[in-house]
Design a protein around this motif. Structure first.
Motif, PDB file in Angstrom:
ATOM      1  N   ALA A 140       0.855  -1.190   0.000  1.00 32.95           N
ATOM      2  CA  ALA A 140       0.000   0.000   0.000  1.00 32.95           C
ATOM      3  C   ALA A 140       0.887   1.235   0.000  1.00 32.95           C
ATOM      4  O   ALA A 140       2.042   1.192   0.437  1.00 32.95           O
ATOM      5  CB  ALA A 140      -0.916   0.012   1.226  1.00 32.95           C
ATOM      6  N   THR A 141       0.314   2.334  -0.504  1.00 28.25           N
ATOM      7  CA  THR A 141       1.060   3.582  -0.537  1.00 28.25           C
ATOM      8  C   THR A 141       0.101   4.767  -0.519  1.00 28.25           C
ATOM      9  O   THR A 141      -1.121   4.592  -0.491  1.00 28.25           O
ATOM     10  CB  THR A 141       1.981   3.629  -1.774  1.00 28.25           C
ATOM     11  N   ASN A 142       0.680   5.955  -0.535  1.00 28.08           N
ATOM     12  CA  ASN A 142      -0.083   7.207  -0.557  1.00 28.08           C
ATOM     13  C   ASN A 142       0.270   7.994  -1.805  1.00 28.08           C
ATOM     14  O   ASN A 142       1.332   7.770  -2.394  1.00 28.08           O
ATOM     15  CB  ASN A 142       0.274   8.074   0.661  1.00 28.08           C
ATOM     16  N   PRO A 143      -0.585   8.930  -2.212  1.00 32.34           N
ATOM     17  CA  PRO A 143      -0.231   9.809  -3.326  1.00 32.34           C
ATOM     18  C   PRO A 143       1.067  10.556  -3.008  1.00 32.34           C
ATOM     19  O   PRO A 143       1.358  10.862  -1.852  1.00 32.34           O
ATOM     20  CB  PRO A 143      -1.410  10.781  -3.415  1.00 32.34           C
ATOM     21  N   ILE A 144       1.829  10.837  -4.050  1.00 33.13           N
ATOM     22  CA  ILE A 144       3.098  11.546  -3.884  1.00 33.13           C
ATOM     23  C   ILE A 144       2.990  12.946  -4.492  1.00 33.13           C
ATOM     24  O   ILE A 144       2.625  13.085  -5.664  1.00 33.13           O
ATOM     25  CB  ILE A 144       4.249  10.781  -4.559  1.00 33.13           C
ATOM     26  N   PRO A 145       3.318  13.976  -3.710  1.00 29.18           N
ATOM     27  CA  PRO A 145       3.253  15.341  -4.242  1.00 29.18           C
ATOM     28  C   PRO A 145       4.355  15.598  -5.266  1.00 29.18           C
ATOM     29  O   PRO A 145       5.390  14.933  -5.257  1.00 29.18           O
ATOM     30  CB  PRO A 145       3.452  16.216  -3.009  1.00 29.18           C
ATOM     31  N   HIS A 146       4.113  16.549  -6.124  1.00 29.95           N
ATOM     32  CA  HIS A 146       5.138  16.986  -7.086  1.00 29.95           C
ATOM     33  C   HIS A 146       6.319  17.575  -6.314  1.00 29.95           C
ATOM     34  O   HIS A 146       6.150  18.124  -5.220  1.00 29.95           O
ATOM     35  CB  HIS A 146       4.535  18.038  -8.026  1.00 29.95           C
ATOM     36  N   ARG A 147       7.499  17.478  -6.872  1.00 27.98           N
ATOM     37  CA  ARG A 147       8.703  17.941  -6.173  1.00 27.98           C
ATOM     38  C   ARG A 147       8.651  19.430  -5.834  1.00 27.98           C
ATOM     39  O   ARG A 147       9.314  19.878  -4.888  1.00 27.98           O
ATOM     40  CB  ARG A 147       9.953  17.660  -7.012  1.00 27.98           C
ATOM     41  N   ALA A 151       5.647  21.812   1.223  1.00 20.92           N
ATOM     42  CA  ALA A 151       5.659  20.675   2.146  1.00 20.92           C
ATOM     43  C   ALA A 151       4.524  20.714   3.161  1.00 20.92           C
ATOM     44  O   ALA A 151       4.144  19.686   3.711  1.00 20.92           O
ATOM     45  CB  ALA A 151       6.990  20.623   2.878  1.00 20.92           C
ATOM     46  N   ASP A 152       3.968  21.878   3.421  1.00 21.36           N
ATOM     47  CA  ASP A 152       2.981  22.020   4.490  1.00 21.36           C
ATOM     48  C   ASP A 152       1.541  21.991   3.989  1.00 21.36           C
ATOM     49  O   ASP A 152       0.629  22.457   4.660  1.00 21.36           O
ATOM     50  CB  ASP A 152       3.229  23.308   5.269  1.00 21.36           C
ATOM     51  N   ARG A 153       1.300  21.428   2.822  1.00 21.71           N
ATOM     52  CA  ARG A 153      -0.055  21.421   2.284  1.00 21.71           C
ATOM     53  C   ARG A 153      -0.948  20.410   3.002  1.00 21.71           C
ATOM     54  O   ARG A 153      -0.470  19.406   3.526  1.00 21.71           O
ATOM     55  CB  ARG A 153      -0.039  21.077   0.794  1.00 21.71           C
ATOM     56  N   SER A 154      -2.233  20.692   2.992  1.00 18.03           N
ATOM     57  CA  SER A 154      -3.200  19.774   3.585  1.00 18.03           C
ATOM     58  C   SER A 154      -3.418  18.590   2.649  1.00 18.03           C
ATOM     59  O   SER A 154      -3.027  18.621   1.468  1.00 18.03           O
ATOM     60  CB  SER A 154      -4.539  20.492   3.804  1.00 18.03           C
ATOM     61  N   VAL A 155      -4.054  17.559   3.154  1.00 15.85           N
ATOM     62  CA  VAL A 155      -4.375  16.391   2.335  1.00 15.85           C
ATOM     63  C   VAL A 155      -5.266  16.811   1.169  1.00 15.85           C
ATOM     64  O   VAL A 155      -5.068  16.374   0.031  1.00 15.85           O
ATOM     65  CB  VAL A 155      -5.055  15.298   3.186  1.00 15.85           C
ATOM     66  N   ALA A 156      -6.237  17.682   1.425  1.00 16.39           N
ATOM     67  CA  ALA A 156      -7.139  18.151   0.367  1.00 16.39           C
ATOM     68  C   ALA A 156      -6.363  18.867  -0.733  1.00 16.39           C
ATOM     69  O   ALA A 156      -6.635  18.673  -1.928  1.00 16.39           O
ATOM     70  CB  ALA A 156      -8.205  19.069   0.958  1.00 16.39           C
ATOM     71  N   GLU A 157      -5.400  19.687  -0.351  1.00  9.73           N
ATOM     72  CA  GLU A 157      -4.583  20.396  -1.350  1.00  9.73           C
ATOM     73  C   GLU A 157      -3.715  19.425  -2.145  1.00  9.73           C
ATOM     74  O   GLU A 157      -3.545  19.582  -3.357  1.00  9.73           O
ATOM     75  CB  GLU A 157      -3.714  21.449  -0.659  1.00  9.73           C
ATOM     76  N   LEU A 158      -3.189  18.426  -1.462  1.00 13.08           N
ATOM     77  CA  LEU A 158      -2.393  17.402  -2.144  1.00 13.08           C
ATOM     78  C   LEU A 158      -3.231  16.703  -3.213  1.00 13.08           C
ATOM     79  O   LEU A 158      -2.804  16.541  -4.356  1.00 13.08           O
ATOM     80  CB  LEU A 158      -1.890  16.374  -1.129  1.00 13.08           C
ATOM     81  N   LEU A 159      -4.437  16.295  -2.839  1.00 13.54           N
ATOM     82  CA  LEU A 159      -5.292  15.561  -3.766  1.00 13.54           C
ATOM     83  C   LEU A 159      -5.814  16.437  -4.898  1.00 13.54           C
ATOM     84  O   LEU A 159      -6.094  15.937  -5.991  1.00 13.54           O
ATOM     85  CB  LEU A 159      -6.461  14.927  -3.006  1.00 13.54           C
ATOM     86  N   ALA A 160      -5.954  17.738  -4.639  1.00 14.71           N
ATOM     87  CA  ALA A 160      -6.471  18.651  -5.663  1.00 14.71           C
ATOM     88  C   ALA A 160      -5.422  19.035  -6.704  1.00 14.71           C
ATOM     89  O   ALA A 160      -5.763  19.509  -7.790  1.00 14.71           O
ATOM     90  CB  ALA A 160      -7.029  19.904  -4.996  1.00 14.71           C
ATOM     91  N   ASP A 161      -4.162  18.826  -6.395  1.00 17.85           N
ATOM     92  CA  ASP A 161      -3.074  19.212  -7.297  1.00 17.85           C
ATOM     93  C   ASP A 161      -2.976  18.201  -8.443  1.00 17.85           C
ATOM     94  O   ASP A 161      -2.726  17.016  -8.207  1.00 17.85           O
ATOM     95  CB  ASP A 161      -1.760  19.248  -6.518  1.00 17.85           C
TER      96      ASP A 161
END
Length: 199
Positions: A140-147, A151-161
């Motif tokens: 299992a894993t989690n979504p990975i943010p763009h480089r 770094a301090d984004r919320s989960v919602a912001e991560l998923l919306a990107d």
């Protein structure tokens, strides 16, 4: 005993993080438990690996109590429980010595996170000469943010990107990268079916 199941980082530390709500398989413990039961029935060694960062003050700091196997799972007496501080299960542990002493040459690997500690452990194990099987649907894993993402984004912001790499793509990439090079890729169902048929 020439085979071992290596359970990598299936630990409460991950469930304690906000990102747990984005995990690719929130019921990962169920699949891992099926593998553990299969290994025990076959007389294979089960090795539990936990990621630990003493003094970090976060969920991987053993002092905070989250560095333990997910509560749905149980280690049995005689099953090694080792703590690592690197991305693979070998570099900062005595895993290779433990496997060598028991004559283990074949490894089955599962755990969290697919592309990070599980994949790295698989690659290192292959380089060390082990025959490795990766059970892709028991990772299992989690979504990975763009480089370039803050770094301090919320989960919602991560998923919306739109630049965020989704879990399905991460797992698929890992499967393609490892298959035929570092490991045989299989599923829990396939392993259970092979055990039932005596293969």
């Amino acid at each position: 005993m020439t085979r071992a199941l290596i359970v990598v980082d299936v630990q409460e530390s991950f469930r304690a993080r906000p990102l747990w709500e984005t995990i690719s398989d929130p019921r990962i413990a169920d699949r891992v438990d099926r593998l553990v039961r299969l290994a025990r029935r076959a007389g294979d060694l089960v090795v539990w690996v936990l990621h630990s960062e003493p003094g970090s003050g976060d969920v991987f700091d053993p002092a905070l109590g989250q560095v333990r196997v997910l509560e749905e799972l149980r280690c049995e007496d005689g099953e090694p429980l080792i703590h690592k501080s690197s991305h693979n299960a070998f570099t900062t542990t005595n895993l290779q010595q433990l496997l060598t002493e028991r004559g283990v040459r074949e490894l089955t690997v599962c755990g969290i996170r697919t592309e990070q500690c599980v994949e790295t452990t698989t690659r290192v194990a292959s380089d060390l000469g082990y025959s490795v099987t990766l059970v892709i649907d028991a990772t299992a894993t989690n979504p990975i943010p763009h480089r370039d993402a803050p770094a301090d984004r919320s989960v919602a912001e991560l998923l919306a990107d739109p630049r965020t790499l989704g879990t399905e793509e991460i797992i698929r990439r890992t499967e393609y990268a490892l298959a035929g090079r570092f490991a045989t890729i299989t599923t829990v169902d396939e392993l259970e079916a092979a055990a039932a048929s005596g293969a």
